[in-house]
Design a protein around this motif. Structure first.
Motif, PDB file in Angstrom:
ATOM      1  N   PRO A  37      39.556  28.056  42.228  1.00  0.00           N
ATOM      2  CA  PRO A  37      40.066  28.802  43.379  1.00  0.00           C
ATOM      3  C   PRO A  37      41.315  28.140  43.949  1.00  0.00           C
ATOM      4  CG  PRO A  37      37.688  28.474  43.527  1.00  0.00           C
ATOM      5  CD  PRO A  37      38.192  27.580  42.421  1.00  0.00           C
ATOM      6  N   PRO A  38      42.099  28.907  44.724  1.00  0.00           N
ATOM      7  CA  PRO A  38      41.824  30.280  45.174  1.00  0.00           C
ATOM      8  C   PRO A  38      42.226  31.319  44.127  1.00  0.00           C
ATOM      9  CG  PRO A  38      43.858  29.519  46.168  1.00  0.00           C
ATOM     10  CD  PRO A  38      43.305  28.355  45.378  1.00  0.00           C
ATOM     11  N   TYR A  39      41.443  32.379  44.056  1.00  0.00           N
ATOM     12  CA  TYR A  39      41.744  33.504  43.177  1.00  0.00           C
ATOM     13  C   TYR A  39      41.043  34.736  43.734  1.00  0.00           C
ATOM     14  CZ  TYR A  39      37.194  32.071  41.286  1.00  0.00           C
ATOM     15  OH  TYR A  39      35.883  31.703  41.143  1.00  0.00           O
ATOM     16  N   ALA A  40      41.426  35.883  43.207  1.00  0.00           N
ATOM     17  CA  ALA A  40      40.852  37.151  43.672  1.00  0.00           C
ATOM     18  C   ALA A  40      40.173  37.857  42.507  1.00  0.00           C
ATOM     19  CB  ALA A  40      41.937  38.047  44.269  1.00  0.00           C
ATOM     20  N   ALA A  41      39.102  38.553  42.816  1.00  0.00           N
ATOM     21  CA  ALA A  41      38.360  39.288  41.795  1.00  0.00           C
ATOM     22  C   ALA A  41      38.049  40.682  42.310  1.00  0.00           C
ATOM     23  CB  ALA A  41      37.063  38.558  41.447  1.00  0.00           C
ATOM     24  N   VAL A  42      38.006  41.632  41.396  1.00  0.00           N
ATOM     25  CA  VAL A  42      37.629  43.003  41.714  1.00  0.00           C
ATOM     26  C   VAL A  42      36.405  43.354  40.865  1.00  0.00           C
ATOM     27  CG1 VAL A  42      38.302  45.437  41.624  1.00  0.00           C
ATOM     28  CG2 VAL A  42      39.951  43.704  42.357  1.00  0.00           C
ATOM     29  N   ASP A  43      35.340  43.750  41.523  1.00  0.00           N
ATOM     30  CA  ASP A  43      34.127  44.199  40.840  1.00  0.00           C
ATOM     31  C   ASP A  43      34.355  45.641  40.394  1.00  0.00           C
ATOM     32  OD1 ASP A  43      31.622  44.854  39.958  1.00  0.00           O
ATOM     33  OD2 ASP A  43      30.591  44.439  41.842  1.00  0.00           O
ATOM     34  N   LEU A  44      34.550  45.847  39.099  1.00  0.00           N
ATOM     35  CA  LEU A  44      34.905  47.173  38.593  1.00  0.00           C
ATOM     36  C   LEU A  44      33.799  48.204  38.799  1.00  0.00           C
ATOM     37  CD1 LEU A  44      36.848  46.446  35.283  1.00  0.00           C
ATOM     38  CD2 LEU A  44      37.754  47.147  37.502  1.00  0.00           C
ATOM     39  N   THR A  45      32.559  47.774  38.801  1.00  0.00           N
ATOM     40  CA  THR A  45      31.475  48.725  39.036  1.00  0.00           C
ATOM     41  C   THR A  45      31.610  49.343  40.424  1.00  0.00           C
ATOM     42  OG1 THR A  45      29.982  47.528  37.559  1.00  0.00           O
ATOM     43  CG2 THR A  45      28.978  49.020  39.156  1.00  0.00           C
ATOM     44  N   LEU A  93      45.670  41.707  50.215  1.00  0.00           N
ATOM     45  CA  LEU A  93      45.087  40.638  49.415  1.00  0.00           C
ATOM     46  C   LEU A  93      45.995  40.287  48.247  1.00  0.00           C
ATOM     47  CD1 LEU A  93      42.689  38.872  48.359  1.00  0.00           C
ATOM     48  CD2 LEU A  93      41.798  40.950  47.289  1.00  0.00           C
ATOM     49  N   CYS A  94      46.631  41.298  47.654  1.00  0.00           N
ATOM     50  CA  CYS A  94      47.437  41.093  46.452  1.00  0.00           C
ATOM     51  C   CYS A  94      48.746  40.378  46.727  1.00  0.00           C
ATOM     52  CB  CYS A  94      47.702  42.434  45.766  1.00  0.00           C
ATOM     53  SG  CYS A  94      46.209  43.211  45.136  1.00  0.00           S
ATOM     54  N   GLU A  95      49.138  40.260  47.974  1.00  0.00           N
ATOM     55  CA  GLU A  95      50.340  39.488  48.305  1.00  0.00           C
ATOM     56  C   GLU A  95      50.064  37.989  48.263  1.00  0.00           C
ATOM     57  OE1 GLU A  95      53.238  40.838  48.479  1.00  0.00           O
ATOM     58  OE2 GLU A  95      52.438  42.875  48.377  1.00  0.00           O
ATOM     59  N   ARG A  96      48.797  37.603  48.095  1.00  0.00           N
ATOM     60  CA  ARG A  96      48.411  36.198  48.075  1.00  0.00           C
ATOM     61  C   ARG A  96      48.150  35.667  46.675  1.00  0.00           C
ATOM     62  NH1 ARG A  96      48.762  32.968  52.709  1.00  0.00           N
ATOM     63  NH2 ARG A  96      48.546  34.296  54.548  1.00  0.00           N
ATOM     64  N   VAL A  97      48.024  36.568  45.697  1.00  0.00           N
ATOM     65  CA  VAL A  97      47.662  36.138  44.348  1.00  0.00           C
ATOM     66  C   VAL A  97      48.559  36.817  43.322  1.00  0.00           C
ATOM     67  CG1 VAL A  97      45.248  35.646  44.920  1.00  0.00           C
ATOM     68  CG2 VAL A  97      45.892  37.950  44.189  1.00  0.00           C
ATOM     69  N   ASN A  98      48.718  36.172  42.192  1.00  0.00           N
ATOM     70  CA  ASN A  98      49.525  36.729  41.113  1.00  0.00           C
ATOM     71  C   ASN A  98      48.734  37.627  40.182  1.00  0.00           C
ATOM     72  OD1 ASN A  98      51.872  35.397  41.952  1.00  0.00           O
ATOM     73  ND2 ASN A  98      51.409  33.589  40.725  1.00  0.00           N
ATOM     74  N   GLU A  99      47.410  37.519  40.243  1.00  0.00           N
ATOM     75  CA  GLU A  99      46.588  38.300  39.322  1.00  0.00           C
ATOM     76  C   GLU A  99      45.236  38.600  39.935  1.00  0.00           C
ATOM     77  OE1 GLU A  99      46.827  35.681  36.019  1.00  0.00           O
ATOM     78  OE2 GLU A  99      45.355  34.253  36.808  1.00  0.00           O
ATOM     79  N   LEU A 100      44.621  39.637  39.423  1.00  0.00           N
ATOM     80  CA  LEU A 100      43.272  40.021  39.803  1.00  0.00           C
ATOM     81  C   LEU A 100      42.379  39.874  38.572  1.00  0.00           C
ATOM     82  CD1 LEU A 100      44.052  43.325  41.759  1.00  0.00           C
ATOM     83  CD2 LEU A 100      43.489  41.093  42.765  1.00  0.00           C
ATOM     84  N   HIS A 101      41.235  39.242  38.750  1.00  0.00           N
ATOM     85  CA  HIS A 101      40.263  39.108  37.672  1.00  0.00           C
ATOM     86  C   HIS A 101      39.257  40.248  37.807  1.00  0.00           C
ATOM     87  CE1 HIS A 101      41.956  35.185  36.764  1.00  0.00           C
ATOM     88  NE2 HIS A 101      41.896  34.911  38.062  1.00  0.00           N
ATOM     89  N   LEU A 102      39.197  41.095  36.788  1.00  0.00           N
ATOM     90  CA  LEU A 102      38.352  42.279  36.829  1.00  0.00           C
ATOM     91  C   LEU A 102      36.997  41.935  36.222  1.00  0.00           C
ATOM     92  CD1 LEU A 102      40.973  44.975  35.730  1.00  0.00           C
ATOM     93  CD2 LEU A 102      40.602  43.927  37.982  1.00  0.00           C
ATOM     94  N   VAL A 103      35.966  42.123  37.025  1.00  0.00           N
ATOM     95  CA  VAL A 103      34.621  41.686  36.658  1.00  0.00           C
ATOM     96  C   VAL A 103      33.739  42.891  36.368  1.00  0.00           C
ATOM     97  CG1 VAL A 103      32.549  40.491  37.472  1.00  0.00           C
ATOM     98  CG2 VAL A 103      34.823  39.570  38.017  1.00  0.00           C
ATOM     99  N   GLU A 104      33.049  42.830  35.252  1.00  0.00           N
ATOM    100  CA  GLU A 104      31.973  43.772  34.935  1.00  0.00           C
ATOM    101  C   GLU A 104      30.728  42.947  34.624  1.00  0.00           C
ATOM    102  OE1 GLU A 104      33.902  47.889  33.174  1.00  0.00           O
ATOM    103  OE2 GLU A 104      33.238  46.330  31.765  1.00  0.00           O
ATOM    104  N   GLY A 105      29.663  43.242  35.347  1.00  0.00           N
ATOM    105  CA  GLY A 105      28.471  42.427  35.179  1.00  0.00           C
ATOM    106  C   GLY A 105      28.764  41.001  35.567  1.00  0.00           C
TER     107      GLY A 105
END
Length: 402
Positions: free
Chosen positions: A21-29, A372-384
């Protein structure tokens, strides 16, 4: 027995265990569920995705590939042109007037952009600026949308409810500006927009504030009735001068109510895809939280406190607690009033803080969506419990549009 929050935390921790961290994640479900749920509230009217609330091209394309979504509402002209050039959309409505001379010069020199981008106007001053950059005979016709102010002004205007946007507030003013636009060479009036921010962007159920909630609901009911009549009259006045392709309104918090207005042909939504904390205060519909950011516990100043590195990702708007990020997982954490969310460190209290150790992750939710996206260069997309893709944000692609 593990709660849903426990399961979510375990999934996110496991999926991102290889990241620091720090990083951002998006729960795709959750993201996909929100994207599917919003169109069920529109009565068949399409939703234009608000790119300001997403700020990642991969996810904008994902939404536009789902039924019920069509077109982008961009927040700046350079962004709109970029989204068209990169193939995200061929229908970009710029939500605010622009005075970006370089972007206007690019638009007026490119017929493909001119066909795909619609500019927002609420004054002839904006038309004059465009003509000064490229005279009508030297450029393709430009698509424009008239911005009708949606604020409520009861008691003869002595009270103002809503944001201060367009100077065009009445049906008469709308018709007058429409007549001016259609009589100016080089412009095509194709749309009308009216964004009721005080309904779409203000929760009517602030927790623990019953009196305020009652006042907000009363104001929203009165404003909605007034806007329903005034917007309908304005659309009729504008249609006397131009064949409108669309009448746009609303946001995540008012999708159903705005769609019920017969004058509206499409609605806008975006924040409901990520589900930030501001939308926890709505009764009509609450999105499933889908976007999170993680910070690391780096010290324990007392046995009752845990401090994470960073965390001060504050949202825009009036300076208030509602603009602070919320420590979400593990449950039972809260900010300390004297320090809040800090730029370099954020101490946390609450029952869960005593169980945290140095190196543990704390998951936060932002108060707003796309910021949120102005703070990170990438989003980690999570499934399960797996990261299935890592995609760049606007910032990660080298763009800071606003």
């Amino acid at each position: 027995m593990a709660t849903e929050s426990d399961i979510l935390r375990e999934r996110l921790d496991r999926a991102t265990a290889h990241l620091d961290p720090p990083y951002a994640a998006v729960d795709l479900t959750a993201f996909d569920a929100n994207a599917a749920a919003l169109p069920t509230r529109t009565g068949g009217k399409p939703i234009r995705v608000a790119s300001k609330s997403v700020r990642a091209r991969e996810l904008l394309g994902r939404v536009l590939g789902q039924p019920g979504w069509a077109g982008v509402m961009a927040f700046t002209l350079p962004e709109a042109s970029w989204l068209v050039r990169t193939g995200v959309t061929d229908d970009a409505l710029v939500a605010y007037p622009t005075a970006d001379r370089a972007a206007l010069a690019e638009l007026t020199a490119d017929e493909t952009l001119a066909r795909a981008v619609t500019l927002m106007v609420d004054s002839t001053d904006q038309l004059d600026l465009i003509d000064a950059i490229a005279a009508p005979g030297s450029r393709p016709p430009l698509r424009v949308c008239l911005d009708l102010d949606a604020s409520w002004r009861p008691l003869g205007g002595r009270v103002h409810v809503g944001v201060r946007r367009s100077p065009v507030h009445s049906a008469r003013a709308s018709g007058a500006l429409a007549a001016t636009i259609v009589n100016r060479p080089g412009f095509r009036l194709v749309g009308l927009m009216s964004y009721e921010a005080h309904i779409a962007g203000m929760g009517d159920a602030p927790p623990g504030r019953a009196a305020l909630a009652a006042a907000i609901r009363a104001a929203q009911r009165g404003s909605y009735r007034e806007l329903l009549a005034r917007r309908g009259a304005a659309v009729a006045a504008v249609r006397e001068h131009a064949e409108l392709e669309f009448v746009n309104g609303g946001g995540t918090g008012s999708v159903a109510a705005t769609s019920a207005d017969p004058a509206v042909t499409e609605v806008t939504a975006g924040s409901g895809l990520y589900g930030p904390t501001l939308f926890d205060a709505y009764r009509a519909w609450r999105p499933t939280p889908a976007a999170f950011f993680a910070c690391t516990v780096v010290r324990r100043p007392t046995p009752e406190l845990a401090t994470v590195l960073g965390g001060g990702w504050i949202a825009s708007g009036p300076a208030a607690d509602t603009r602070l990020p919320t420590p979400w997982l593990p449950t039972g954490l809260k900010l300390i009033g004297a320090e809040g969310a800090g730029e370099v460190q954020t101490p946390l209290s609450g029952p869960a803080a005593a169980n945290l150790r140095v190196g543990d992750r704390v998951w936060f939710r932002h108060a707003k969506a796309g910021e949120l996206c102005e703070r990170v260069n990438e989003l980690h997309l999570v499934e399960g419990d797996r990261v299935v893709a890592t995609v760049p944000t606007y910032r990660g692609e080298g763009h800071a549009f606003l």
